[in-house]
Design a protein around this motif. Structure first.
Motif, PDB file in Angstrom:
ATOM      1  N   GLY A 165     119.023  16.383  28.633  1.00 44.83           N
ATOM      2  CA  GLY A 165     117.632  16.415  28.211  1.00 44.83           C
ATOM      3  C   GLY A 165     117.380  16.115  26.750  1.00 44.83           C
ATOM      4  N   VAL A 166     118.411  15.731  26.001  1.00 37.61           N
ATOM      5  CA  VAL A 166     118.236  15.389  24.589  1.00 37.61           C
ATOM      6  C   VAL A 166     117.724  13.953  24.497  1.00 37.61           C
ATOM      7  N   THR A 167     116.606  13.788  23.812  1.00 32.60           N
ATOM      8  CA  THR A 167     115.989  12.465  23.693  1.00 32.60           C
ATOM      9  C   THR A 167     116.130  11.863  22.298  1.00 32.60           C
ATOM     10  N   GLY A 168     116.576  12.665  21.332  1.00 31.29           N
ATOM     11  CA  GLY A 168     116.728  12.157  19.978  1.00 31.29           C
ATOM     12  C   GLY A 168     117.695  12.999  19.176  1.00 31.29           C
ATOM     13  N   MET A 201     113.707  16.783  24.076  1.00 31.51           N
ATOM     14  CA  MET A 201     114.419  17.772  23.259  1.00 31.51           C
ATOM     15  C   MET A 201     115.191  17.038  22.174  1.00 31.51           C
ATOM     16  N   ILE A 202     115.014  17.473  20.918  1.00 34.61           N
ATOM     17  CA  ILE A 202     115.626  16.806  19.768  1.00 34.61           C
ATOM     18  C   ILE A 202     116.735  17.674  19.193  1.00 34.61           C
ATOM     19  N   ASP A 203     117.907  17.094  19.006  1.00 35.70           N
ATOM     20  CA  ASP A 203     118.958  17.757  18.229  1.00 35.70           C
ATOM     21  C   ASP A 203     118.685  17.401  16.776  1.00 35.70           C
ATOM     22  N   SER A 204     118.095  18.338  16.052  1.00 38.42           N
ATOM     23  CA  SER A 204     117.591  18.055  14.710  1.00 38.42           C
ATOM     24  C   SER A 204     118.656  18.138  13.624  1.00 38.42           C
ATOM     25  N   HIS A 205     119.910  18.427  14.003  1.00 38.29           N
ATOM     26  CA  HIS A 205     120.977  18.463  12.997  1.00 38.29           C
ATOM     27  C   HIS A 205     122.313  18.304  13.707  1.00 38.29           C
ATOM     28  N   VAL A 256     109.351  25.346  25.014  1.00 37.91           N
ATOM     29  CA  VAL A 256     110.228  25.253  23.837  1.00 37.91           C
ATOM     30  C   VAL A 256     110.516  23.793  23.525  1.00 37.91           C
ATOM     31  N   VAL A 257     110.839  23.020  24.541  1.00 35.76           N
ATOM     32  CA  VAL A 257     111.120  21.595  24.346  1.00 35.76           C
ATOM     33  C   VAL A 257     109.914  20.880  23.761  1.00 35.76           C
ATOM     34  N   ILE A 291     127.065  11.246  23.556  1.00 38.35           N
ATOM     35  CA  ILE A 291     125.638  10.901  23.556  1.00 38.35           C
ATOM     36  C   ILE A 291     125.112  10.858  24.989  1.00 38.35           C
ATOM     37  N   GLY A 292     125.895  10.293  25.898  1.00 39.21           N
ATOM     38  CA  GLY A 292     125.477  10.223  27.295  1.00 39.21           C
ATOM     39  C   GLY A 292     125.287  11.587  27.918  1.00 39.21           C
ATOM     40  N   ARG A 293     126.217  12.512  27.646  1.00 39.44           N
ATOM     41  CA  ARG A 293     126.088  13.870  28.190  1.00 39.44           C
ATOM     42  C   ARG A 293     124.857  14.566  27.625  1.00 39.44           C
ATOM     43  N   ALA A 294     124.578  14.311  26.354  1.00 40.13           N
ATOM     44  CA  ALA A 294     123.394  14.911  25.739  1.00 40.13           C
ATOM     45  C   ALA A 294     122.121  14.409  26.404  1.00 40.13           C
TER      46      ALA A 294
END
Length: 256
Positions: free
Chosen positions: A28-31, A1-5, A248-249, A21-24
């Motif tokens: 499941g956030v990878t980028g 899952m990417i946080d694109s902004h 979705v991911v 960043i660690g919590r993200a």
């Protein structure tokens, strides 16, 4: 899952950026795409991206700061040309993957509208020269934004309509020109009309984003937003589209 902004360089994260960043990552956030919006934050985004392989950067001048590039009549300034040259040089950095955030904001009008028009056009042309997509900011300026892009030419590599606030007509326009739409916390708000835009777009046009530290999703409204909360937007989009969260991911990551 990417946080694109996201804006991880902001002072709101100075005390716990590593933990954010660690919590993200745990959620499941990878980028992350860390977005610049003036010369200082563009440089900060690059510096941050160079410290962590999961972070990419953009460089750009937000419409609020368009007066850095053009005067009140819309004439380019000498300082503005220097800033654009610096951005062009920065765009060669492999950590820089887009020009943005750029666009028009007629809600706050913090820069004169002629300056906003010129700054936007200049940066669209820059994106085309350097072969990068764009990250677009549009607020209370949909007709003007779409007309300017059609007049100046959409960048060949497309881009994303960040924090999308348009409707089905704007979705159709974006699809025809190779743009994606950025979907964040506001889609979860009770009176939001964005779910209809999500359905019109379909999963192949969507990027997930937080715009952190701003625009937190339900159930975190009123708090500082952070990338870990992207999971709530993911789950809401999955519910609206009637697909598993995993789908979705996978698709939004491919879109990115």
């Amino acid at each position: 899952m990417i946080d694109s902004h996201v804006h991880l360089n902001r002072s709101e994260f100075d005390s716990d950026r590593h933990d954010v960043i660690g919590r993200a990552v745990e959620a499941g956030v990878t980028g992350f795409l860390n977005v610049g919006y003036d010369p200082d934050t563009s440089s900060e985004s690059i510096a941050l991206a160079e410290t962590d392989p999961r972070i990419l950067a953009t460089v750009g001048v937000h419409p609020h700061d368009a007066a850095l590039l053009a005067d009140e009549s819309g004439n380019p300034t000498r300082e503005g040309l220097r800033i654009l040259a610096d951005m062009e040089a920065q765009s060669a950095n492999p950590r820089v993957v887009a020009i943005g955030e750029i666009g028009l904001d007629f809600f706050r009008d913090l820069s004169p509208r002629p300056a906003q028009d010129t700054a936007f056009a200049q940066q669209l042309h820059l994106a085309e020269r350097v072969g990068l997509p764009v990250v677009l900011h549009v607020r209370d300026a949909w007709p003007e934004t779409l007309a300017l892009i059609d007049r100046e030419g959409a960048p060949s590599n497309g881009g994303v309509l960040h924090s999308f606030s348009g409707g089905e007509q704007e979705v159709a326009w974006a699809r025809e020109r190779g743009f994606l739409i950025g979907v964040g916390g506001p889609v979860t708000y009770k009176k939001s009309k964005l779910p209809r835009a999500v359905v019109a777009a379909g999963l192949d046009m969507i990027l997930l984003e937080t715009d952190a530290p701003w625009l937190p999703p339900v159930p975190h409204r009123g708090q500082r937003n952070e990338s870990a909360y992207l999971q709530h937007t993911r789950d809401f989009v999955a519910e609206v589209l009637g697909v598993p969260a995993r789908e979705v991911v996978e698709q939004t990551t491919r879109n990115f």
